[in-house]
Motif scaffolding. Structure first.
Motif, PDB file in Angstrom:
ATOM      1  N   CYS A  74      59.649  34.450  80.248  1.00 15.55           N
ATOM      2  CA  CYS A  74      60.277  36.177  80.321  1.00 15.55           C
ATOM      3  C   CYS A  74      61.279  36.300  78.788  1.00 15.55           C
ATOM      4  O   CYS A  74      62.572  35.679  79.227  1.00 15.55           O
ATOM      5  N   ASP A  75      61.636  37.337  78.422  1.00 13.47           N
ATOM      6  CA  ASP A  75      62.379  37.978  77.530  1.00 13.47           C
ATOM      7  C   ASP A  75      62.893  38.744  77.192  1.00 13.47           C
ATOM      8  O   ASP A  75      63.793  39.458  76.302  1.00 13.47           O
ATOM      9  N   ASP A  76      62.189  39.417  78.507  1.00 20.62           N
ATOM     10  CA  ASP A  76      62.985  40.935  78.669  1.00 20.62           C
ATOM     11  C   ASP A  76      64.200  40.834  79.640  1.00 20.62           C
ATOM     12  O   ASP A  76      64.488  40.945  80.739  1.00 20.62           O
ATOM     13  N   SER A  77      65.101  41.378  78.772  1.00 19.24           N
ATOM     14  CA  SER A  77      67.123  41.379  79.425  1.00 19.24           C
ATOM     15  C   SER A  77      66.935  42.766  80.741  1.00 19.24           C
ATOM     16  O   SER A  77      68.232  42.410  81.014  1.00 19.24           O
ATOM     17  N   SER A  79      64.931  42.635  82.912  1.00 19.78           N
ATOM     18  CA  SER A  79      63.964  41.897  84.503  1.00 19.78           C
ATOM     19  C   SER A  79      65.525  40.791  84.822  1.00 19.78           C
ATOM     20  O   SER A  79      65.927  40.298  84.597  1.00 19.78           O
ATOM     21  N   LYS A  80      64.579  41.206  85.976  1.00 18.80           N
ATOM     22  CA  LYS A  80      65.540  39.875  86.906  1.00 18.80           C
ATOM     23  C   LYS A  80      64.980  38.106  86.788  1.00 18.80           C
ATOM     24  O   LYS A  80      65.793  37.317  87.002  1.00 18.80           O
ATOM     25  N   TYR A  81      64.027  38.281  85.682  1.00 16.65           N
ATOM     26  CA  TYR A  81      63.046  37.219  85.612  1.00 16.65           C
ATOM     27  C   TYR A  81      63.784  36.662  84.400  1.00 16.65           C
ATOM     28  O   TYR A  81      62.954  35.414  83.866  1.00 16.65           O
ATOM     29  N   TYR A  82      64.902  37.282  83.170  1.00 17.26           N
ATOM     30  CA  TYR A  82      64.805  37.320  82.038  1.00 17.26           C
ATOM     31  C   TYR A  82      65.467  35.288  81.962  1.00 17.26           C
ATOM     32  O   TYR A  82      65.759  34.664  82.303  1.00 17.26           O
ATOM     33  N   ASN A  83      64.711  35.177  81.200  1.00 15.24           N
ATOM     34  CA  ASN A  83      65.056  33.720  80.188  1.00 15.24           C
ATOM     35  C   ASN A  83      64.104  32.307  81.536  1.00 15.24           C
ATOM     36  O   ASN A  83      64.869  31.906  82.064  1.00 15.24           O
ATOM     37  N   LYS A  84      63.263  33.154  82.072  1.00 16.83           N
ATOM     38  CA  LYS A  84      62.445  31.824  83.021  1.00 16.83           C
ATOM     39  C   LYS A  84      61.176  31.792  83.005  1.00 16.83           C
ATOM     40  O   LYS A  84      60.998  32.877  82.869  1.00 16.83           O
ATOM     41  N   LEU A  85      60.412  30.769  83.562  1.00 15.86           N
ATOM     42  CA  LEU A  85      58.988  30.543  83.674  1.00 15.86           C
ATOM     43  C   LEU A  85      58.599  32.208  84.109  1.00 15.86           C
ATOM     44  O   LEU A  85      58.995  31.909  85.919  1.00 15.86           O
ATOM     45  N   ILE A  86      58.075  32.982  83.799  1.00 11.20           N
ATOM     46  CA  ILE A  86      56.888  33.756  84.423  1.00 11.20           C
ATOM     47  C   ILE A  86      55.379  33.499  84.437  1.00 11.20           C
ATOM     48  O   ILE A  86      55.099  32.757  83.324  1.00 11.20           O
ATOM     49  N   ILE A  94      56.814  43.665  81.528  1.00 11.70           N
ATOM     50  CA  ILE A  94      58.274  42.759  81.315  1.00 11.70           C
ATOM     51  C   ILE A  94      57.579  42.209  79.724  1.00 11.70           C
ATOM     52  O   ILE A  94      56.481  41.282  79.544  1.00 11.70           O
ATOM     53  N   SER A  95      58.625  42.118  79.337  1.00 11.65           N
ATOM     54  CA  SER A  95      58.659  41.277  77.371  1.00 11.65           C
ATOM     55  C   SER A  95      58.448  39.882  77.735  1.00 11.65           C
ATOM     56  O   SER A  95      58.982  39.582  78.893  1.00 11.65           O
ATOM     57  N   HIS A  96      57.841  38.854  77.129  1.00  8.92           N
ATOM     58  CA  HIS A  96      57.493  37.458  77.305  1.00  8.92           C
ATOM     59  C   HIS A  96      57.202  37.422  76.137  1.00  8.92           C
ATOM     60  O   HIS A  96      56.141  37.713  75.534  1.00  8.92           O
ATOM     61  N   LYS A 123      71.947  37.709  75.748  1.00  8.17           N
ATOM     62  CA  LYS A 123      72.856  36.650  75.007  1.00  8.17           C
ATOM     63  C   LYS A 123      71.339  35.619  74.313  1.00  8.17           C
ATOM     64  O   LYS A 123      71.712  35.193  73.860  1.00  8.17           O
ATOM     65  N   GLY A 124      70.724  35.793  75.633  1.00  7.39           N
ATOM     66  CA  GLY A 124      69.317  34.513  74.385  1.00  7.39           C
ATOM     67  C   GLY A 124      68.350  34.023  75.558  1.00  7.39           C
ATOM     68  O   GLY A 124      68.824  33.864  76.343  1.00  7.39           O
ATOM     69  N   SER A 125      67.192  34.272  74.706  1.00  9.20           N
ATOM     70  CA  SER A 125      66.201  33.766  75.537  1.00  9.20           C
ATOM     71  C   SER A 125      65.102  32.798  75.054  1.00  9.20           C
ATOM     72  O   SER A 125      65.173  32.726  73.876  1.00  9.20           O
ATOM     73  N   ALA A 126      63.961  32.191  75.804  1.00  7.46           N
ATOM     74  CA  ALA A 126      63.606  31.389  75.300  1.00  7.46           C
ATOM     75  C   ALA A 126      63.237  30.684  74.564  1.00  7.46           C
ATOM     76  O   ALA A 126      62.878  30.233  73.024  1.00  7.46           O
ATOM     77  N   VAL A 127      64.639  29.962  74.347  1.00  7.31           N
ATOM     78  CA  VAL A 127      65.082  28.445  73.215  1.00  7.31           C
ATOM     79  C   VAL A 127      64.455  27.248  73.019  1.00  7.31           C
ATOM     80  O   VAL A 127      65.042  26.475  74.713  1.00  7.31           O
TER      81      VAL A 127
END
Length: 165
Positions: A74-77, A79-86, A94-96, A123-127
């Motif tokens: 998840c790269d959707d800021s 979402s409650k799943y932001y920067n997590k495996l979904i 949600i954007s992912h 702040k950034g995700s999926a690094v």
């Protein structure tokens, strides 16, 4: 031990020196979602994800997870799943980042635990540490050739960190 990203094209680990690529806009201590920058700092590494339908299980002391067709990050800021495996579902709005890709960049990947424990929205995700064939700049990840990625996997363990300068 620590993997050191010395500059935008060199990754060091012990006596090993690997060519790599990073974000198209360089690196920054002030990373933001979608800015094309690789975050600077010292980070833990997560699991190794791999496409079992295309590549063999990597040899490593780090936990390994098979990438399935319905896996995303998840790269959707908003979402409650932001920067997590979904788990990707048909009606998921949600954007992912899709992990099961055609371009082979994610045939192997290691999660770089940036903005991971106490997640800050935007702040950034999926690094990730993932694959490249041509060292073109990434969207903010660190990319290695497959041969080098597999060598690195054999060398690192659960205590290994990555330092991005």
């Amino acid at each position: 031990m620590t993997i050191i990203l010395k500059n935008k094209e060199t990754l060091l680990y012990n006596d090993f020196k690997f060519n790599c690529s990073i974000g198209k806009r360089g690196s920054s201590r002030n990373k933001k979602e979608g800015d094309g920058k690789t975050p600077k700092g010292l980070f833990d590494l997560g699991c190794i994800y791999y496409r079992a339908d295309r590549v063999p299980k990597p040899i490593s002391k780090i936990n390994k997870i098979i990438i399935k067709k319905n896996m995303g990050w998840c790269d959707d800021s908003k979402s409650k799943y932001y920067n997590k495996l979904i788990k990707i579902k048909k009606n998921l709005n949600i954007s992912h980042e899709k992990l099961f890709r055609n371009d082979k960049k994610y045939d192997y990947l290691i999660v770089i635990k940036y903005n991971y424990k106490r997640i800050v929205k935007k702040k950034g995700s999926a690094v990730f540490l993932h694959l490249t064939k041509n060292y073109l700049p990434t969207k903010g990840c660190v990319a290695l050739r497959k041969k080098d990625f597999l060598i690195l996997c054999k060398l690192i363990d659960k205590k290994t960190k990555i330092k991005i300068i």
